[in-house]
Design a protein around this motif. Structure first.
Motif, PDB file in Angstrom:
ATOM      1  N   LEU A 207       0.830  -1.203   0.000  1.00  0.00           N
ATOM      2  CA  LEU A 207       0.000   0.000   0.000  1.00  0.00           C
ATOM      3  C   LEU A 207       0.867   1.256   0.000  1.00  0.00           C
ATOM      4  O   LEU A 207       0.548   2.246  -0.667  1.00  0.00           O
ATOM      5  N   ALA A 208       1.985   1.223   0.728  1.00  0.00           N
ATOM      6  CA  ALA A 208       2.890   2.368   0.773  1.00  0.00           C
ATOM      7  C   ALA A 208       3.555   2.611  -0.573  1.00  0.00           C
ATOM      8  O   ALA A 208       3.909   3.760  -0.899  1.00  0.00           O
ATOM      9  N   LEU A 209       3.720   1.570  -1.378  1.00  0.00           N
ATOM     10  CA  LEU A 209       4.300   1.724  -2.714  1.00  0.00           C
ATOM     11  C   LEU A 209       3.284   2.224  -3.733  1.00  0.00           C
ATOM     12  O   LEU A 209       3.630   2.441  -4.892  1.00  0.00           O
ATOM     13  N   GLY A 210       2.050   2.406  -3.298  1.00  0.00           N
ATOM     14  CA  GLY A 210       1.032   2.930  -4.200  1.00  0.00           C
ATOM     15  C   GLY A 210       0.267   1.878  -4.956  1.00  0.00           C
ATOM     16  O   GLY A 210      -0.431   2.193  -5.937  1.00  0.00           O
ATOM     17  N   ILE A 211       0.354   0.635  -4.520  1.00  0.00           N
ATOM     18  CA  ILE A 211      -0.368  -0.447  -5.185  1.00  0.00           C
ATOM     19  C   ILE A 211      -1.800  -0.459  -4.675  1.00  0.00           C
ATOM     20  O   ILE A 211      -2.052  -0.384  -3.466  1.00  0.00           O
ATOM     21  N   ASP A 212      -2.745  -0.548  -5.589  1.00  0.00           N
ATOM     22  CA  ASP A 212      -4.153  -0.497  -5.247  1.00  0.00           C
ATOM     23  C   ASP A 212      -4.546  -1.715  -4.422  1.00  0.00           C
ATOM     24  O   ASP A 212      -4.028  -2.825  -4.613  1.00  0.00           O
ATOM     25  N   ALA A 213      -5.491  -1.502  -3.488  1.00  0.00           N
ATOM     26  CA  ALA A 213      -5.935  -2.588  -2.611  1.00  0.00           C
ATOM     27  C   ALA A 213      -6.532  -3.736  -3.409  1.00  0.00           C
ATOM     28  O   ALA A 213      -6.392  -4.907  -3.020  1.00  0.00           O
ATOM     29  N   ARG A 214      -7.191  -3.413  -4.539  1.00  0.00           N
ATOM     30  CA  ARG A 214      -7.771  -4.483  -5.360  1.00  0.00           C
ATOM     31  C   ARG A 214      -6.675  -5.360  -5.955  1.00  0.00           C
ATOM     32  O   ARG A 214      -6.842  -6.581  -6.080  1.00  0.00           O
ATOM     33  N   ASP A 215      -5.553  -4.740  -6.341  1.00  0.00           N
ATOM     34  CA  ASP A 215      -4.443  -5.530  -6.884  1.00  0.00           C
ATOM     35  C   ASP A 215      -3.811  -6.394  -5.795  1.00  0.00           C
ATOM     36  O   ASP A 215      -3.362  -7.525  -6.062  1.00  0.00           O
ATOM     37  N   ILE A 216      -3.772  -5.869  -4.577  1.00  0.00           N
ATOM     38  CA  ILE A 216      -3.200  -6.647  -3.473  1.00  0.00           C
ATOM     39  C   ILE A 216      -4.079  -7.856  -3.185  1.00  0.00           C
ATOM     40  O   ILE A 216      -3.575  -8.976  -2.965  1.00  0.00           O
ATOM     41  N   ASP A 217      -5.376  -7.662  -3.197  1.00  0.00           N
ATOM     42  CA  ASP A 217      -6.275  -8.786  -2.948  1.00  0.00           C
ATOM     43  C   ASP A 217      -6.143  -9.858  -4.021  1.00  0.00           C
ATOM     44  O   ASP A 217      -6.335 -11.061  -3.749  1.00  0.00           O
ATOM     45  N   ALA A 218      -5.836  -9.431  -5.239  1.00  0.00           N
ATOM     46  CA  ALA A 218      -5.686 -10.402  -6.332  1.00  0.00           C
ATOM     47  C   ALA A 218      -4.424 -11.231  -6.186  1.00  0.00           C
ATOM     48  O   ALA A 218      -4.292 -12.285  -6.842  1.00  0.00           O
ATOM     49  N   LEU A 219      -3.484 -10.809  -5.324  1.00  0.00           N
ATOM     50  CA  LEU A 219      -2.230 -11.566  -5.161  1.00  0.00           C
ATOM     51  C   LEU A 219      -2.457 -12.912  -4.486  1.00  0.00           C
ATOM     52  O   LEU A 219      -1.629 -13.816  -4.604  1.00  0.00           O
ATOM     53  N   SER A 220      -3.553 -13.055  -3.759  1.00  0.00           N
ATOM     54  CA  SER A 220      -3.829 -14.344  -3.131  1.00  0.00           C
ATOM     55  C   SER A 220      -3.992 -15.437  -4.178  1.00  0.00           C
ATOM     56  O   SER A 220      -3.546 -16.578  -3.991  1.00  0.00           O
ATOM     57  N   LYS A 221      -4.618 -15.056  -5.329  1.00  0.00           N
ATOM     58  CA  LYS A 221      -4.739 -16.030  -6.416  1.00  0.00           C
ATOM     59  C   LYS A 221      -3.384 -16.322  -7.036  1.00  0.00           C
ATOM     60  O   LYS A 221      -3.092 -17.462  -7.395  1.00  0.00           O
ATOM     61  N   GLN A 222      -2.558 -15.280  -7.150  1.00  0.00           N
ATOM     62  CA  GLN A 222      -1.215 -15.487  -7.696  1.00  0.00           C
ATOM     63  C   GLN A 222      -0.388 -16.357  -6.743  1.00  0.00           C
ATOM     64  O   GLN A 222       0.455 -17.151  -7.181  1.00  0.00           O
ATOM     65  N   ALA A 223      -0.621 -16.212  -5.442  1.00  0.00           N
ATOM     66  CA  ALA A 223       0.093 -17.058  -4.476  1.00  0.00           C
ATOM     67  C   ALA A 223      -0.284 -18.522  -4.676  1.00  0.00           C
ATOM     68  O   ALA A 223       0.578 -19.417  -4.659  1.00  0.00           O
TER      69      ALA A 223
END
Length: 438
Positions: A207-223
């Motif tokens: 979040l501090a790097l400016g990444i949108d919360a929606r993109d962060i939530d999508a990382l669970s699928k990438q994990a």
């Protein structure tokens, strides 16, 4: 013989004189009872006035009465064709305005400078100058190793958290059944808590790097995809490529007013450009007004105003939202800011305007628009609607502003008067006067 002739002549003359006197007496008595000829009387009075040096121009009261009955005969179709609008005389408000120069500026509360919060290379620029942008829309993308590392750490934390959660739930069930020692259960719970903390810290870093919360939530699928790829022995390059891509979204809706970088430009390091775009919401704009020190006490925050463009007939209402408490030493003037709605985007920043600030307002019982008043023979005149057209009516004006005039005499509330294209009626009235003179 001669004496007799003279005697008869004298008698005849006496009879004749007596008859003439009787006739004149009868005629005088008859005139006293005969109806007076008005035309003859009027002509006689006019002759007397002419003889005494009195002219038509001296009968001011009679001319005023005649002037009030002057009018223009027009049918309804002719009135409609001439574009003459009619409105009733009614109550109104007279506004005292202070006229000051101003310039349109962008609302500083509606400007977004889109930064590059990470070190990377510009890989995609989706917007050009002047393009419209929606809130949350992707406008650019970077290739960033810094973002890839942060995302990898977060994905690793997610994978570790999922594993520790499974172990914790299993050991807790076994401990509750007294199958597993309490010490093992406590170690598993501690590892689970640490994994959850690492996950939360990784999310906050993104979040501090400016990444949108929606993109962060999508990382669970990438994990999950990364775990499957590792377990199957497949390469994770495809996942790594997605991790390096950093999409930048607009925080507001508006238009692109500046583009600060080009495709392929490095950003984010010291000495490099840190801004990608400047986006402004121009649905509301500021008017930057210069107030002389002498007028500073007359303007208050909350006062309404009307702005006019010098190059067009456009006007717009606004409201003063700031009056500077500081006077500039070089100009001896203070700054005031007004907020103006700009839904059609016709007010462009940098445009010079005239600001008419309403500093006083008074209610009046009888008023007409300024456009309803014509000056005829040096006097203020309005045209009152009649069944046959319009009647010229002299009026007395008290207070007025640029839009409304207070009428103190000449018309009454409710009477319908012409309020537009009244110059046509003035011209028709002059034409009729000229024809009558001939």
């Amino acid at each position: 013989m001669t004496g007799r002739i003279l005697l008869f002549s004298g008698i005849a003359l006496a009879v004749t004189a007596l008859g003439f006197a009787s006739f004149m007496s009868f005629a005088h008595v008859g005139d006293a009872h005969r109806p007076v000829d008005a035309t003859a009387t009027k002509n006689t009075a006019a002759d007397k006035d002419h003889a005494s040096g009195k002219h038509d121009g001296d009968h001011s009261g009679e001319e005023d009465h005649a002037g009030e009955s002057e009018g223009v005969r027009l049918s309804k179709d002719q009135i409609d064709a001439a574009g003459i609008a009619v409105a009733p005389v009614s109550k109104g408000r007279i506004v005292q305005r202070l006229v000051m120069p101003g310039v349109i500026a962008m609302d500083q509360d509606r400007i977004a400078r889109i930064p590059a919060n990470v070190v990377g290379i510009v890989s995609d620029l989706r917007k050009k100058l002047g393009d419209t942008v929606e809130k949350g829309e992707v406008i650019a993308a970077l290739e960033s190793r810094e973002v890839a590392e942060a995302r990898s750490e977060y994905i690793s934390a997610l994978v570790s958290f999922a594993l520790q959660k499974t172990l914790y739930e299993r050991d807790r069930a076994l401990w509750q059944k007294q199958i597993t020692p309490e010490q093992q259960y406590l170690r598993t719970r501690s590892a689970y808590s640490e994994a959850r903390v690492r996950t939360d810290l990784g999310r906050q870093k993104l979040l501090a790097l400016g990444i949108d919360a929606r993109d962060i939530d999508a990382l669970s699928k990438q994990a999950a995809s990364a775990v499957e790829a590792k377990e199957g022995g497949a390469s994770v390059d495809a996942v790594g490529k997605a991790l390096r891509r950093h999409e930048i979204r607009s925080p507001i809706a508006g238009r692109v007013v500046e583009r600060r970088v080009d495709l392929g430009a490095p950003v984010g390091r010291e000495g490099q450009e840190s801004e990608l775009y400047v986006i402004a919401d121009l649905s509301k704009v500021w008017v930057d007004i210069t107030l002389p020190a002498a007028d500073l006490d007359r303007v208050r925050e909350g006062h309404t105003l009307l702005i006019r463009a010098a190059s067009s007939k456009e006007t717009a209402p606004g409201r003063v939202i700031f009056v500077s408490p500081v006077i500039a030493a070089d100009t001896r003037a203070a700054r005031a800011i007004a907020l103006v709605d700009n839904p059609n985007l016709i007010w462009r920043p940098g445009t010079f305007v005239t600001a008419e600030i309403a500093i006083d307002e008074n209610a009046v019982e009888t008023s007409v628009p300024i456009a309803a008043i014509q000056r005829i023979e040096g006097e203020h005149t309005v045209f009152v609607r009649t069944p046959n057209g319009f009647e010229k009516r002299k009026v007395a004006i008290a207070r007025q502003d640029g839009e409304t005039a207070e009428i103190v005499s000449g018309v009454s509330p409710g009477e319908n008067v012409a309020v537009s294209n009244t110059f046509i009626l003035k011209a028709e009235l002059g034409k009729g006067s000229a024809e009558h003179a001939h």
